[in-house]
Design a protein around this motif. Sequence first.
Motif, PDB file in Angstrom:
ATOM      1  N   LYS A 182       0.844  -1.202   0.000  1.00 40.46           N
ATOM      2  CA  LYS A 182       0.000   0.000   0.000  1.00 40.46           C
ATOM      3  C   LYS A 182       0.873   1.243   0.000  1.00 40.46           C
ATOM      4  O   LYS A 182       1.843   1.330   0.764  1.00 40.46           O
ATOM      5  CB  LYS A 182      -0.918   0.019   1.234  1.00 40.46           C
ATOM      6  N   GLU A 183       0.469   2.191  -0.810  1.00 39.56           N
ATOM      7  CA  GLU A 183       1.223   3.439  -0.950  1.00 39.56           C
ATOM      8  C   GLU A 183       1.482   4.104   0.411  1.00 39.56           C
ATOM      9  O   GLU A 183       2.598   4.502   0.728  1.00 39.56           O
ATOM     10  CB  GLU A 183       0.391   4.363  -1.845  1.00 39.56           C
ATOM     11  N   THR A 184       0.447   4.183   1.220  1.00 45.57           N
ATOM     12  CA  THR A 184       0.579   4.897   2.493  1.00 45.57           C
ATOM     13  C   THR A 184       1.483   4.164   3.460  1.00 45.57           C
ATOM     14  O   THR A 184       2.117   4.785   4.307  1.00 45.57           O
ATOM     15  CB  THR A 184      -0.805   5.047   3.161  1.00 45.57           C
ATOM     16  N   VAL A 185       1.511   2.858   3.360  1.00 43.65           N
ATOM     17  CA  VAL A 185       2.361   2.105   4.271  1.00 43.65           C
ATOM     18  C   VAL A 185       3.835   2.403   3.948  1.00 43.65           C
ATOM     19  O   VAL A 185       4.666   2.604   4.835  1.00 43.65           O
ATOM     20  CB  VAL A 185       2.037   0.602   4.184  1.00 43.65           C
ATOM     21  N   GLN A 186       4.115   2.495   2.652  1.00 48.09           N
ATOM     22  CA  GLN A 186       5.478   2.874   2.294  1.00 48.09           C
ATOM     23  C   GLN A 186       5.761   4.318   2.689  1.00 48.09           C
ATOM     24  O   GLN A 186       6.889   4.693   2.980  1.00 48.09           O
ATOM     25  CB  GLN A 186       5.688   2.679   0.803  1.00 48.09           C
ATOM     26  N   ASN A 187       4.693   5.111   2.739  1.00 46.70           N
ATOM     27  CA  ASN A 187       4.866   6.484   3.167  1.00 46.70           C
ATOM     28  C   ASN A 187       5.279   6.600   4.620  1.00 46.70           C
ATOM     29  O   ASN A 187       5.860   7.593   5.028  1.00 46.70           O
ATOM     30  CB  ASN A 187       3.565   7.261   2.941  1.00 46.70           C
ATOM     31  N   LEU A 188       4.953   5.568   5.402  1.00 44.18           N
ATOM     32  CA  LEU A 188       5.415   5.580   6.799  1.00 44.18           C
ATOM     33  C   LEU A 188       6.926   5.720   6.826  1.00 44.18           C
ATOM     34  O   LEU A 188       7.494   6.453   7.642  1.00 44.18           O
ATOM     35  CB  LEU A 188       5.072   4.247   7.474  1.00 44.18           C
ATOM     36  N   MET A 189       7.576   4.992   5.934  1.00 46.90           N
ATOM     37  CA  MET A 189       9.031   5.055   5.905  1.00 46.90           C
ATOM     38  C   MET A 189       9.505   6.382   5.318  1.00 46.90           C
ATOM     39  O   MET A 189      10.455   6.982   5.812  1.00 46.90           O
ATOM     40  CB  MET A 189       9.588   3.867   5.116  1.00 46.90           C
ATOM     41  N   ALA A 190       8.796   6.849   4.282  1.00 45.48           N
ATOM     42  CA  ALA A 190       9.197   8.126   3.670  1.00 45.48           C
ATOM     43  C   ALA A 190       9.072   9.261   4.686  1.00 45.48           C
ATOM     44  O   ALA A 190       9.966  10.102   4.807  1.00 45.48           O
ATOM     45  CB  ALA A 190       8.336   8.406   2.443  1.00 45.48           C
ATOM     46  N   VAL A 191       7.967   9.264   5.436  1.00 45.59           N
ATOM     47  CA  VAL A 191       7.746  10.337   6.409  1.00 45.59           C
ATOM     48  C   VAL A 191       8.818  10.281   7.498  1.00 45.59           C
ATOM     49  O   VAL A 191       9.430  11.288   7.851  1.00 45.59           O
ATOM     50  CB  VAL A 191       6.334  10.230   7.024  1.00 45.59           C
ATOM     51  N   ARG A 192       9.074   9.097   7.990  1.00 46.81           N
ATOM     52  CA  ARG A 192      10.046   8.981   9.080  1.00 46.81           C
ATOM     53  C   ARG A 192      11.456   9.287   8.637  1.00 46.81           C
ATOM     54  O   ARG A 192      12.187  10.004   9.317  1.00 46.81           O
ATOM     55  CB  ARG A 192      10.043   7.545   9.635  1.00 46.81           C
ATOM     56  N   PHE A 193      11.848   8.696   7.510  1.00 43.20           N
ATOM     57  CA  PHE A 193      13.272   8.745   7.168  1.00 43.20           C
ATOM     58  C   PHE A 193      13.591   9.756   6.066  1.00 43.20           C
ATOM     59  O   PHE A 193      14.741   9.890   5.673  1.00 43.20           O
ATOM     60  CB  PHE A 193      13.763   7.346   6.783  1.00 43.20           C
ATOM     61  N   MET A 242       1.094  -6.304  12.564  1.00 43.32           N
ATOM     62  CA  MET A 242       2.492  -6.487  12.973  1.00 43.32           C
ATOM     63  C   MET A 242       3.442  -5.750  12.024  1.00 43.32           C
ATOM     64  O   MET A 242       4.416  -5.126  12.448  1.00 43.32           O
ATOM     65  CB  MET A 242       2.804  -7.981  12.977  1.00 43.32           C
ATOM     66  N   GLN A 243       3.139  -5.808  10.739  1.00 41.32           N
ATOM     67  CA  GLN A 243       3.983  -5.116   9.762  1.00 41.32           C
ATOM     68  C   GLN A 243       3.911  -3.600   9.970  1.00 41.32           C
ATOM     69  O   GLN A 243       4.931  -2.914   9.896  1.00 41.32           O
ATOM     70  CB  GLN A 243       3.562  -5.486   8.331  1.00 41.32           C
ATOM     71  N   LEU A 244       2.711  -3.103  10.245  1.00 38.56           N
ATOM     72  CA  LEU A 244       2.582  -1.661  10.487  1.00 38.56           C
ATOM     73  C   LEU A 244       3.360  -1.269  11.737  1.00 38.56           C
ATOM     74  O   LEU A 244       4.072  -0.251  11.762  1.00 38.56           O
ATOM     75  CB  LEU A 244       1.105  -1.276  10.650  1.00 38.56           C
ATOM     76  N   LEU A 245       3.217  -2.080  12.761  1.00 41.17           N
ATOM     77  CA  LEU A 245       3.945  -1.824  14.011  1.00 41.17           C
ATOM     78  C   LEU A 245       5.455  -1.787  13.761  1.00 41.17           C
ATOM     79  O   LEU A 245       6.168  -0.914  14.268  1.00 41.17           O
ATOM     80  CB  LEU A 245       3.596  -2.926  15.015  1.00 41.17           C
ATOM     81  N   CYS A 246       5.928  -2.724  12.971  1.00 40.42           N
ATOM     82  CA  CYS A 246       7.373  -2.778  12.687  1.00 40.42           C
ATOM     83  C   CYS A 246       7.846  -1.520  11.974  1.00 40.42           C
ATOM     84  O   CYS A 246       8.882  -0.952  12.321  1.00 40.42           O
ATOM     85  CB  CYS A 246       7.694  -3.982  11.798  1.00 40.42           C
ATOM     86  N   LEU A 247       7.068  -1.084  10.984  1.00 38.37           N
ATOM     87  CA  LEU A 247       7.519   0.066  10.204  1.00 38.37           C
ATOM     88  C   LEU A 247       7.512   1.343  11.035  1.00 38.37           C
ATOM     89  O   LEU A 247       8.349   2.216  10.862  1.00 38.37           O
ATOM     90  CB  LEU A 247       6.635   0.258   8.966  1.00 38.37           C
ATOM     91  N   ILE A 248       6.573   1.414  11.976  1.00 38.73           N
ATOM     92  CA  ILE A 248       6.479   2.630  12.783  1.00 38.73           C
ATOM     93  C   ILE A 248       7.544   2.612  13.891  1.00 38.73           C
ATOM     94  O   ILE A 248       8.009   3.651  14.342  1.00 38.73           O
ATOM     95  CB  ILE A 248       5.046   2.786  13.376  1.00 38.73           C
ATOM     96  N   ALA A 249       7.932   1.421  14.320  1.00 41.23           N
ATOM     97  CA  ALA A 249       8.799   1.333  15.503  1.00 41.23           C
ATOM     98  C   ALA A 249      10.258   1.025  15.193  1.00 41.23           C
ATOM     99  O   ALA A 249      11.118   1.199  16.053  1.00 41.23           O
ATOM    100  CB  ALA A 249       8.253   0.249  16.452  1.00 41.23           C
ATOM    101  N   MET A 250      10.551   0.585  13.972  1.00 37.27           N
ATOM    102  CA  MET A 250      11.914   0.079  13.734  1.00 37.27           C
ATOM    103  C   MET A 250      12.962   1.195  13.782  1.00 37.27           C
ATOM    104  O   MET A 250      12.657   2.370  13.604  1.00 37.27           O
ATOM    105  CB  MET A 250      11.976  -0.632  12.381  1.00 37.27           C
TER     106      MET A 250
END
Length: 484
Positions: A182-193, A242-250
Amino acid sequence: MASRVIPVDPFDLVIFGGTGDLARRKILPGLFRRFQAGQMPDGARIIGAARSELDRAGYQQMIEDAIGEFGGAEKNDAEGLSKFLETLDYTPIDAKGTAGWDTLSSMVRPDVVQAFYFSVAPSLFGDIAARLHSNNIANSKSRIVVEKPFGRDLESAKALNKSLADHFDESQVYRIDHYLGKETVQNLMAVRFGNVLFEPLWNNHYVDHIQITVAETVGVEGRGAYYDRSGAMRDMVQNHLMQLLCLIAMEPPGQFGADEVRDEKLKVIRALQTVEPHHIVRGQYDAGPDGGGYREDAENPKSFTESFIAMKCHINNWRWAGVPFYLRTGKRMKARASEIAVVFKDLGHSIFEGDEKRHRNILAIRLQPNEGMDLQVTIKEPGPGGMRLVDVPLDMTFAEALGDGEHDVSDAYERLIMDVIRGNQTLFMRGDEVEAAWAWTDPLINGWEARNDVPKVYDAGSSGPEDALMLLHRDGRKWREIKG
Ligand code: NAD
């Protein structure tokens, strides 16, 4: 903003289960959209392989019908569709026997990218992997794609991993979790990093807690019997949440590479504390105006399976010590809404006299609907009357921000399939990740089964059982509203 399509090498994509629901509803319509976007190179071929005794023309007709039924606006492109159908071929095959394997062997070309999509029941994964090998169809560069559910506990996941590892290297295995596409899930990484703004605040000094919500309005109609053996924990939490949790917390990976990202996700799963039983709320929806209750839908009047789960988790590491992660997911909820909300701590001290409200910043990343994010900030309420403060959203819907209709809106499946062809495993689960997730999940499920825990009933169309609200109330917090 124009869409940018990265070309891929010519390929043969074999879809085992190519006549099934997933293939007709998601995979083939998705591939057609990639074809239209110009991403399928000349010479790319899609080969359906399934039990039905169809010939090539019969399969082409089936997929034309499927795109007519499940495709979006693109299905009106008759000329494009007929060209796309030309890329299709088909062979009947028996995953557990000998029929069809010689034909498949003569169809698959050894000198192009080979991808084998196992869109079949997991009980067939091992058979197909073994036959691809024994019939010399796959080689050391072939890729295999496997669907969820990847096991129902640690033991079965290990057995599945082994049945694939007997014939394929881990670098050839692509375990799909379509949430990662999902586009937004990848955006979690873009926003963070990709921003300097957030990462310095992304820890227990500034974050009060994190909420992850995946709410559906649909019940389990149609797949009740399957769902009843699984439940929300296995069906949603062990994988998607779990995947969402990982991306937000890693931790930030050294680079955006497949193993770098997956190494960091794995560390999060391994650092998850076992959840206390009183921090888990399981629910079952009751009958509502739009349909029957869970037990009716599941055709199991004594079912103890949960259609809703909420829990409070902790990650045992330096960054997140003391920060609760509240997860919830359920069916027949009040709205179809998924989001991740990072709730920052209250301001320690207010300089504004008479301002007693707790102002806090909240960064909410919406997965659906209206993919986007909003940041709650505090400003002065306009007008006279002194310094009165008000919380407002800095709201951004990605479609608007990027120019609706112009950016590449490929859906999760098509993006992930193209990643397989490109040989990029970043958005796929690695075997050890899946096993670690089951190792965390198993004791929780075993615990409530041993206690004969009865799920709490909640109204269809609600936010879940009262106890789920209490889970946060007890901590002086509250869930964000589920809004469609
Ligand atoms: P389905 O029952 O609709 O289709 C199964 C396919 O497997 C058919 O094409 C059938 O011909 C083929 N098949 C069955 N036995 C076979 C055999 N012995 N030899 C060769 N082919 C055989 O199933 P589906 O809904 O398409 O699901 C496929 C996989 O995808 C499953 O693992 C499922 O859990 C997973 N999945 C499905 C969805 C979905 O939306 N349907 C979503 C997520 C994951």
